[in-house]
Design a protein around this motif. Structure first.
Motif, PDB file in Angstrom:
ATOM      1  N   ASN A  81       0.827  -1.207   0.000  1.00  0.00           N
ATOM      2  CA  ASN A  81       0.000   0.000   0.000  1.00  0.00           C
ATOM      3  C   ASN A  81       0.865   1.263   0.000  1.00  0.00           C
ATOM      4  OD1 ASN A  81      -2.378  -1.468  -0.004  1.00  0.00           O
ATOM      5  ND2 ASN A  81      -2.617  -1.415   2.218  1.00  0.00           N
ATOM      6  N   ILE A  82       1.999   1.187   0.702  1.00  0.00           N
ATOM      7  CA  ILE A  82       2.929   2.324   0.703  1.00  0.00           C
ATOM      8  C   ILE A  82       3.499   2.532  -0.704  1.00  0.00           C
ATOM      9  CG2 ILE A  82       5.207   3.090   1.516  1.00  0.00           C
ATOM     10  CD1 ILE A  82       4.513   1.853   4.231  1.00  0.00           C
ATOM     11  N   LYS A  83       3.883   1.432  -1.333  1.00  0.00           N
ATOM     12  CA  LYS A  83       4.425   1.528  -2.697  1.00  0.00           C
ATOM     13  C   LYS A  83       3.417   2.145  -3.656  1.00  0.00           C
ATOM     14  CE  LYS A  83       7.377  -2.594  -2.263  1.00  0.00           C
ATOM     15  NZ  LYS A  83       7.570  -3.988  -2.735  1.00  0.00           N
ATOM     16  N   ASN A  84       2.127   1.881  -3.397  1.00  0.00           N
ATOM     17  CA  ASN A  84       1.084   2.277  -4.338  1.00  0.00           C
ATOM     18  C   ASN A  84       0.271   3.487  -3.889  1.00  0.00           C
ATOM     19  OD1 ASN A  84       1.642   0.096  -6.168  1.00  0.00           O
ATOM     20  ND2 ASN A  84       0.620  -1.287  -4.733  1.00  0.00           N
ATOM     21  N   ILE A  85       0.846   4.332  -3.049  1.00  0.00           N
ATOM     22  CA  ILE A  85       0.152   5.565  -2.652  1.00  0.00           C
ATOM     23  C   ILE A  85      -0.187   6.359  -3.908  1.00  0.00           C
ATOM     24  CG2 ILE A  85       0.461   7.809  -1.534  1.00  0.00           C
ATOM     25  CD1 ILE A  85       2.030   6.414   0.652  1.00  0.00           C
ATOM     26  N   ASP A  86      -1.405   6.827  -3.957  1.00  0.00           N
ATOM     27  CA  ASP A  86      -1.908   7.545  -5.133  1.00  0.00           C
ATOM     28  C   ASP A  86      -1.021   8.745  -5.450  1.00  0.00           C
ATOM     29  OD1 ASP A  86      -3.331   8.778  -7.111  1.00  0.00           O
ATOM     30  OD2 ASP A  86      -5.252   8.812  -6.024  1.00  0.00           O
ATOM     31  N   ALA A  94      -0.315  13.052   0.834  1.00  0.00           N
ATOM     32  CA  ALA A  94       0.484  11.853   0.594  1.00  0.00           C
ATOM     33  C   ALA A  94       1.389  11.555   1.786  1.00  0.00           C
ATOM     34  CB  ALA A  94       1.310  12.011  -0.677  1.00  0.00           C
ATOM     35  N   VAL A  95       1.987  12.591   2.354  1.00  0.00           N
ATOM     36  CA  VAL A  95       2.845  12.417   3.531  1.00  0.00           C
ATOM     37  C   VAL A  95       2.034  11.893   4.707  1.00  0.00           C
ATOM     38  CG1 VAL A  95       4.224  13.620   5.265  1.00  0.00           C
ATOM     39  CG2 VAL A  95       4.555  14.130   2.839  1.00  0.00           C
ATOM     40  N   GLU A  96       0.847  12.453   4.898  1.00  0.00           N
ATOM     41  CA  GLU A  96      -0.023  12.012   5.985  1.00  0.00           C
ATOM     42  C   GLU A  96      -0.416  10.550   5.798  1.00  0.00           C
ATOM     43  OE1 GLU A  96      -1.787  12.378   9.573  1.00  0.00           O
ATOM     44  OE2 GLU A  96      -0.593  13.918   8.546  1.00  0.00           O
ATOM     45  N   LYS A  97      -0.743  10.187   4.559  1.00  0.00           N
ATOM     46  CA  LYS A  97      -1.091   8.800   4.260  1.00  0.00           C
ATOM     47  C   LYS A  97       0.091   7.882   4.511  1.00  0.00           C
ATOM     48  CE  LYS A  97      -3.687   5.506   2.576  1.00  0.00           C
ATOM     49  NZ  LYS A  97      -4.860   5.014   3.325  1.00  0.00           N
ATOM     50  N   LEU A  98       1.275   8.316   4.116  1.00  0.00           N
ATOM     51  CA  LEU A  98       2.492   7.528   4.331  1.00  0.00           C
ATOM     52  C   LEU A  98       2.720   7.258   5.813  1.00  0.00           C
ATOM     53  CD1 LEU A  98       5.155   6.243   3.413  1.00  0.00           C
ATOM     54  CD2 LEU A  98       6.161   8.532   3.350  1.00  0.00           C
ATOM     55  N   THR A 124      11.411  -0.190   4.582  1.00  0.00           N
ATOM     56  CA  THR A 124      12.334   0.945   4.479  1.00  0.00           C
ATOM     57  C   THR A 124      12.521   1.377   3.031  1.00  0.00           C
ATOM     58  OG1 THR A 124      13.525   0.184   6.457  1.00  0.00           O
ATOM     59  CG2 THR A 124      14.665   1.740   5.023  1.00  0.00           C
ATOM     60  N   LYS A 125      12.673   0.400   2.145  1.00  0.00           N
ATOM     61  CA  LYS A 125      12.850   0.704   0.724  1.00  0.00           C
ATOM     62  C   LYS A 125      11.621   1.418   0.150  1.00  0.00           C
ATOM     63  CE  LYS A 125      14.094  -1.551  -3.636  1.00  0.00           C
ATOM     64  NZ  LYS A 125      14.402  -2.854  -4.282  1.00  0.00           N
ATOM     65  N   ALA A 126      10.435   0.928   0.528  1.00  0.00           N
ATOM     66  CA  ALA A 126       9.191   1.538   0.028  1.00  0.00           C
ATOM     67  C   ALA A 126       9.025   2.954   0.571  1.00  0.00           C
ATOM     68  CB  ALA A 126       7.998   0.673   0.434  1.00  0.00           C
ATOM     69  N   VAL A 127       9.329   3.150   1.861  1.00  0.00           N
ATOM     70  CA  VAL A 127       9.208   4.476   2.478  1.00  0.00           C
ATOM     71  C   VAL A 127      10.197   5.452   1.857  1.00  0.00           C
ATOM     72  CG1 VAL A 127       9.567   5.762   4.624  1.00  0.00           C
ATOM     73  CG2 VAL A 127       8.258   3.635   4.657  1.00  0.00           C
ATOM     74  N   ASP A 128      11.457   5.013   1.668  1.00  0.00           N
ATOM     75  CA  ASP A 128      12.477   5.886   1.082  1.00  0.00           C
ATOM     76  C   ASP A 128      12.088   6.318  -0.330  1.00  0.00           C
ATOM     77  OD1 ASP A 128      14.036   5.852   3.311  1.00  0.00           O
ATOM     78  OD2 ASP A 128      15.460   4.359   2.579  1.00  0.00           O
ATOM     79  N   ALA A 129      11.483   5.394  -1.073  1.00  0.00           N
ATOM     80  CA  ALA A 129      11.056   5.728  -2.434  1.00  0.00           C
ATOM     81  C   ALA A 129       9.991   6.823  -2.415  1.00  0.00           C
ATOM     82  CB  ALA A 129      10.517   4.476  -3.132  1.00  0.00           C
ATOM     83  N   LEU A 134       8.400  12.589  -2.913  1.00  0.00           N
ATOM     84  CA  LEU A 134       7.730  13.741  -2.312  1.00  0.00           C
ATOM     85  C   LEU A 134       8.699  14.836  -1.860  1.00  0.00           C
ATOM     86  CD1 LEU A 134       5.224  11.652  -0.189  1.00  0.00           C
ATOM     87  CD2 LEU A 134       4.647  13.016  -2.208  1.00  0.00           C
ATOM     88  N   ASN A 135      10.018  14.595  -2.094  1.00  0.00           N
ATOM     89  CA  ASN A 135      11.049  15.579  -1.715  1.00  0.00           C
ATOM     90  C   ASN A 135      11.000  15.924  -0.231  1.00  0.00           C
ATOM     91  OD1 ASN A 135      12.101  15.918  -4.376  1.00  0.00           O
ATOM     92  ND2 ASN A 135      10.331  17.209  -4.864  1.00  0.00           N
ATOM     93  N   ILE A 136      10.887  14.895   0.597  1.00  0.00           N
ATOM     94  CA  ILE A 136      10.851  15.109   2.046  1.00  0.00           C
ATOM     95  C   ILE A 136      12.242  15.474   2.547  1.00  0.00           C
ATOM     96  CG2 ILE A 136      10.315  14.059   4.280  1.00  0.00           C
ATOM     97  CD1 ILE A 136       7.898  14.477   2.484  1.00  0.00           C
ATOM     98  N   ASP A 137      12.312  16.422   3.467  1.00  0.00           N
ATOM     99  CA  ASP A 137      13.570  16.862   4.063  1.00  0.00           C
ATOM    100  C   ASP A 137      14.339  15.681   4.660  1.00  0.00           C
ATOM    101  OD1 ASP A 137      14.828  17.969   6.935  1.00  0.00           O
ATOM    102  OD2 ASP A 137      15.234  19.200   5.173  1.00  0.00           O
ATOM    103  N   LYS A 138      15.668  15.680   4.462  1.00  0.00           N
ATOM    104  CA  LYS A 138      16.496  14.551   4.920  1.00  0.00           C
ATOM    105  C   LYS A 138      16.425  14.350   6.433  1.00  0.00           C
ATOM    106  CE  LYS A 138      19.903  14.259   1.212  1.00  0.00           C
ATOM    107  NZ  LYS A 138      21.339  14.328   0.862  1.00  0.00           N
TER     108      LYS A 138
END
Length: 232
Positions: A81-86, A94-98, A124-129, A134-138
């Protein structure tokens, strides 16, 4: 020995009772022969108590394995589901859903030990992707990843010592960086902006100050995350 076995046969403290039952069986073998007329009766009494305990343990273990297998299936579904976030969702949604899905993943429970690392690495791989997309701050990535690790640790009583060790390590790291920051700020005060060399040094020191402040802020958030998990 029969009395001791019978006293423990209904115990559900598998970790503590199992070695005691095994020790009793070892003692039984070491004692030697009994009068023939008593041999069958006392043996049946003894083995009935031992068998009852180990049969109940077997049922319990099977139940745990089935639950862990189900947990693995559920965690795999959440990872997918994380991999397939709309991708059409606004970044904030999207961040909230993640984060909701990450919380769901961590709430599921233990998986089979042999699958533990693989399951976590897939998450971890799915979240990092998603973070990259989404260009989330490091720093936010690091904090979320740290929270995930701590959440996993605190589920096991045997890992709580690691959590406290991690907290102490962060406290030492905080004090070290705080001391470095003080040194950089003092050095800035001694430099002048009159020379080109001075400007270069000042720019470098200002960069280090900002980096240290950001690291300190991240460490504080990590310690807060640990404290929240310990309290839970």
């Amino acid at each position: 020995l029969c009395e001791r076995a019978e006293a423990m046969k209904d115990s559900e403290d598998w970790r503590e009772t199992t070695p005691k039952m095994i020790a009793i069986q070892r003692e039984w073998k070491e004692i030697g022969m009994v009068p023939r007329r008593n041999a069958s009766r006392i043996w049946r009494r003894f083995i009935a108590a031992c068998d009852h305990f180990f049969e109940q343990k077997k049922i319990h273990t099977k139940s745990i394995r089935e639950k862990e297998a189900e947990n693995l299936k559920l965690k795999t579904e959440v990872t997918n589901n994380i991999k397939n976030i709309d991708t059409s969702l606004p970044a904030e949604e999207a961040v909230e859903k993640l984060k909701e899905l990450m919380d769901e993943w961590h709430s599921i429970g233990f998986v089979p030990f042999r699958d533990k690392d693989r399951s976590y690495n897939e998450l971890t791989k799915a979240v990092d992707a998603q973070y990259s997309r989404l260009n989330i701050d490091k720093s936010e990535r690091k904090l979320d990843s740290f929270k995930s690790n701590i959440s996993e640790m605190t589920k096991s009583d045997h890992s709580r010592g690691q959590v406290f060790h991690e907290r102490n390590k962060l406290m030492r790291q905080f004090e070290r960086i705080k001391s470095e920051l003080q040194t950089y700020e003092n050095n800035i005060g001694f430099l002048t902006t009159s020379s080109k060399k001075g400007n270069t040094l000042l720019d470098d020191l200002h960069n280090k100050v900002e980096q240290n402040k950001a690291e300190l802020e991240l460490i504080v958030k990590k310690i807060e995350a640990i404290d929240e998990n310990i309290e839970d």
